[in-house]
Motif scaffolding. Structure first.
Motif, short mmCIF file in Angstrom:
data_model
loop_
_atom_site.label_atom_id
_atom_site.label_comp_id
_atom_site.label_asym_id
_atom_site.label_seq_id
_atom_site.Cartn_x
_atom_site.Cartn_y
_atom_site.Cartn_z
N ALA A 27 0.82 -1.21 0.00
CA ALA A 27 0.00 0.00 0.00
C ALA A 27 0.86 1.27 0.00
CB ALA A 27 -0.94 -0.01 1.21
N ILE A 28 1.93 1.27 0.80
CA ILE A 28 2.79 2.47 0.87
C ILE A 28 3.46 2.71 -0.49
CG2 ILE A 28 4.89 3.46 1.91
CD1 ILE A 28 4.05 2.02 4.55
N HIS A 29 4.00 1.66 -1.11
CA HIS A 29 4.61 1.81 -2.44
C HIS A 29 3.59 2.39 -3.43
CE1 HIS A 29 8.59 -0.33 -2.27
NE2 HIS A 29 8.07 -0.75 -1.14
N LEU A 30 2.39 1.86 -3.37
CA LEU A 30 1.36 2.29 -4.32
C LEU A 30 0.94 3.73 -4.08
CD1 LEU A 30 -0.27 1.23 -6.71
CD2 LEU A 30 -1.97 0.36 -5.11
N ILE A 31 0.81 4.12 -2.83
CA ILE A 31 0.45 5.51 -2.50
C ILE A 31 1.53 6.46 -3.04
CG2 ILE A 31 0.23 7.17 -0.58
CD1 ILE A 31 -1.14 4.85 1.01
N GLU A 82 -3.43 1.39 16.72
CA GLU A 82 -4.81 1.78 16.43
C GLU A 82 -4.93 2.30 14.99
OE1 GLU A 82 -7.60 5.35 17.88
OE2 GLU A 82 -6.34 4.47 19.44
N LYS A 83 -3.92 3.07 14.59
CA LYS A 83 -3.90 3.62 13.22
C LYS A 83 -2.47 3.64 12.71
CE LYS A 83 -7.51 7.05 14.10
NZ LYS A 83 -7.73 8.48 14.33
N VAL A 84 -2.32 3.33 11.44
CA VAL A 84 -1.04 3.57 10.75
C VAL A 84 -1.38 4.58 9.67
CG1 VAL A 84 0.79 2.54 9.36
CG2 VAL A 84 -0.22 1.22 11.23
N VAL A 85 -0.64 5.69 9.66
CA VAL A 85 -0.99 6.80 8.77
C VAL A 85 0.19 7.14 7.85
CG1 VAL A 85 -1.89 9.17 8.68
CG2 VAL A 85 -2.37 7.73 10.68
N VAL A 96 -0.31 17.48 3.67
CA VAL A 96 -1.31 17.82 2.65
C VAL A 96 -2.33 16.69 2.49
CG1 VAL A 96 -0.04 19.53 1.29
CG2 VAL A 96 0.29 17.12 0.79
N GLU A 97 -1.87 15.48 2.74
CA GLU A 97 -2.76 14.31 2.68
C GLU A 97 -2.35 13.31 3.75
OE1 GLU A 97 -2.25 12.59 -1.19
OE2 GLU A 97 -3.41 14.15 -2.17
N ARG A 98 -3.35 12.67 4.33
CA ARG A 98 -3.07 11.61 5.30
C ARG A 98 -3.89 10.38 4.92
NH1 ARG A 98 -2.19 13.02 10.75
NH2 ARG A 98 -4.11 11.92 11.25
N PHE A 99 -3.20 9.30 4.56
CA PHE A 99 -3.88 8.03 4.28
C PHE A 99 -3.94 7.26 5.60
CE2 PHE A 99 -4.26 7.67 -0.36
CZ PHE A 99 -3.53 8.78 -0.75
N VAL A 100 -5.15 7.17 6.15
CA VAL A 100 -5.30 6.60 7.49
C VAL A 100 -5.80 5.15 7.40
CG1 VAL A 100 -6.37 6.89 9.76
CG2 VAL A 100 -5.88 8.91 8.35
N PHE A 101 -4.98 4.23 7.91
CA PHE A 101 -5.38 2.81 8.00
C PHE A 101 -5.78 2.58 9.46
CE2 PHE A 101 -2.42 3.13 4.50
CZ PHE A 101 -2.93 2.30 3.53
N GLU A 102 -7.08 2.51 9.70
CA GLU A 102 -7.58 2.30 11.06
C GLU A 102 -7.77 0.80 11.25
OE1 GLU A 102 -10.24 5.66 12.24
OE2 GLU A 102 -11.41 3.98 13.02
N VAL A 198 -9.15 -9.41 11.06
CA VAL A 198 -8.85 -7.97 11.15
C VAL A 198 -9.95 -7.15 10.49
CG1 VAL A 198 -7.43 -7.91 9.04
CG2 VAL A 198 -7.00 -6.24 10.83
N LYS A 199 -10.18 -5.98 11.10
CA LYS A 199 -11.09 -5.01 10.48
C LYS A 199 -10.23 -3.81 10.12
CE LYS A 199 -15.26 -6.27 12.92
NZ LYS A 199 -16.34 -5.86 13.81
N MET A 200 -10.46 -3.26 8.96
CA MET A 200 -9.65 -2.10 8.57
C MET A 200 -10.51 -1.10 7.82
SD MET A 200 -5.96 -2.02 6.76
CE MET A 200 -6.51 -2.82 5.29
N GLN A 201 -10.28 0.15 8.16
CA GLN A 201 -10.96 1.24 7.49
C GLN A 201 -9.87 2.11 6.88
OE1 GLN A 201 -13.47 3.24 10.34
NE2 GLN A 201 -14.66 4.11 8.67
N LEU A 202 -10.00 2.42 5.61
CA LEU A 202 -9.01 3.31 4.98
C LEU A 202 -9.72 4.57 4.51
CD1 LEU A 202 -6.31 4.13 3.64
CD2 LEU A 202 -6.94 2.71 1.69
#
Lengths: 212, 46
Positions: A27-31, A82-85, A96-102, A198-202
């Motif tokens: 995900a990080i590479h893709l972002i 809890e979150k990786v951002v 400017v942008e925060r991709f939040v993986f909850e 796992v539950k994840m919200q992006l």
């Protein structure tokens, strides 16, 4: 065969952490590719979760992402992240942008081991596909952006990281307000996934005025 | 303010939420761009 596992079971936390860290790496590479943080020439097409993704071939960047996730892993293993951002910052180091993986993990499981991994892979694939098209719903970033990764956890949990940071020579600090705060961000939900493990919200938080 | 993880009190009774970030920064875009140019030149010479 139905197997009931609890979080205390040997290796269960490790399995979840392995799956999530592998996913977060992709995900990080893709972002970084989609949001044009680095030149597109360093990215190569690979296949992950049975879909094409863009992965960097720059050794230092790849090592940086790996080291970051290596330090985050003990927290995920103990269900303490809890979150990786993934934060994209402008030249002045303002987000400017925060991709939040909850992330949240259920305490008790009732899983069928045969279907589990393919189901999780399907769900993660859907998240990856959402990231790969997220530029359609986001404004362009200003030139010269960089990135960092933040982890939201609890004070007591930081002790789980200490040994790893020393081994990897990759120290972490408590973020200050400038790195965390964004004034009145636009909230863009990208994907929610719910599996047995796992539950994840992006979602993305986007600064209203990106030009500084 | 920025503080080291070692400064966080292990005996703290209130387990507060914290946001952590790595001290090290990723390679800059310029540095990566230079690497890419050098890689292309090297590949042309092969």
């Amino acid at each position: 065969m139905m197997t009931t596992l609890t979080r205390q079971d040997l290796n269960f936390g490790q399995v979840v952490a392995d799956i999530l860290c592998e996913f977060l790496e992709v995900a990080i590479h893709l972002i970084l590719y989609v949001r044009e943080v680095y030149p597109s020439g360093i990215f190569q097409k690979r296949k992950k979760y049975n879909v094409p993704v863009q992965m960097s071939c720059h050794p230092e960047l790849n090592q940086y992402i790996q080291d970051t996730l290596h330090c985050v892993k003990p927290l995920i293993e103990k269900n303490e992240a809890e979150k990786v951002v993934v934060v994209i910052m402008d030249k002045e180091h303002h987000p400017v942008e925060r991709f939040v993986f909850e992330i949240s993990q259920p305490p008790l499981l009732s899983i069928s081991s045969e279907t589990l991994l393919s189901h999780v892979e399907q769900l993660l694939r859907a998240v990856i596909l959402k990231i790969s098209v997220c530029d359609a719903v986001l404004e362009n970033n200003p030139p010269g952006c960089t990135f960092t990764v933040l982890v939201h956890t609890r004070e007591a949990a930081t002790r789980n990281m200490e040994k790893v940071q020393v081994i990897k020579d990759f120290p972490w600090i408590v973020a200050d307000e400038q790195e965390v705060h964004m004034t009145e961000p636009r909230l863009i939900p990208l994907k929610t996934m719910t599996s047995d493990i796992v539950k994840m919200q992006l979602y993305v938080e986007e600064r209203a005025q990106k030009a500084s | 303010s920025v503080k080291d993880l070692a400064d966080l009190s292990p005996s703290s009774t209130r387990d507060q939420k914290v946001v952590l970030l790595p001290c090290r920064t990723p390679p800059s875009r310029e540095r990566v761009q230079l690497w890419l140019q050098a890689k292309k030149q090297f590949e042309c010479l092969q």
